[in-house]
Design an enzyme around this catalytic site. Structure first.
Site, PDB file in Angstrom:
ATOM      1  N   CYS A  48       0.857  -1.182   0.000  1.00  0.00           N
ATOM      2  CA  CYS A  48       0.000   0.000   0.000  1.00  0.00           C
ATOM      3  C   CYS A  48       0.897   1.237   0.000  1.00  0.00           C
ATOM      4  CB  CYS A  48      -0.892  -0.020   1.241  1.00  0.00           C
ATOM      5  SG  CYS A  48      -2.137   1.273   1.264  1.00  0.00           S
ATOM      6  N   GLU A  82       1.967  -5.106  -5.391  1.00  0.00           N
ATOM      7  CA  GLU A  82       0.789  -5.960  -5.445  1.00  0.00           C
ATOM      8  C   GLU A  82      -0.106  -5.499  -6.586  1.00  0.00           C
ATOM      9  OE1 GLU A  82      -1.454  -6.263  -1.838  1.00  0.00           O
ATOM     10  OE2 GLU A  82       0.212  -7.093  -0.737  1.00  0.00           O
TER      11      GLU A  82
END
Length: 91
Positions: A48, A82
Site C-alpha cells: 500500500c 501488489e
C-alpha cells in the site's frame, strides 16, 4: 484509501513513513507512507502507498516507490507491487 479494508492484523507488514521537517515548528510531519509484507510468497515489494493530499504532486509518491525497490534490491529480491493497482494510482 476509501476502498481499502483491513481484513488482517497489521503484524505481518512493515510500514515506512516519510516525513518532512516543518521549518516553523522544527518538527517532523508525516507526508506519506508505504507498507510491504514482511514475508511475501509472491515477492511483492509494495502493499500500500499513500501520499497525504497537502503533499501530493511534489514527487513524494515516486520517492516512496523508489525506496520500496531499493529495499528489495538490498534484500536481493526483484520485487513488484501488489496487483491490481488502484485506479487512483493512474492519476
Amino acid at each position: 484509501l476509501d476502498h481499502k479494508t483491513l481484513y488482517f492484523d497489521v503484524e505481518p507488514f512493515l510500514f515506512y513513513v516519510l516525513t518532512e521537517l516543518d521549518p516553523e515548528t522544527n518538527r517532523h510531519v508525516a507526508v506519506g507512507y508505504f507498507s510491504k509484507e514482511k514475508f511475501s510468497a509472491e515477492e511483492y515489494n509494495l502493499a500500500c502507498i499513500l501520499t497525504l493530499p497537502p503533499y501530493q504532486r511534489r514527487g513524494y509518491g515516486s520517492l516512496l516507490i523508489s525506496m520500496s525497490y531499493e529495499l528489495s534490491r538490498r534484500e536481493g529480491k526483484v520485487g513488484t507491487p501488489e496487483r491490481p493497482l488502484s485506479d487512483l494510482g493512474l492519476v
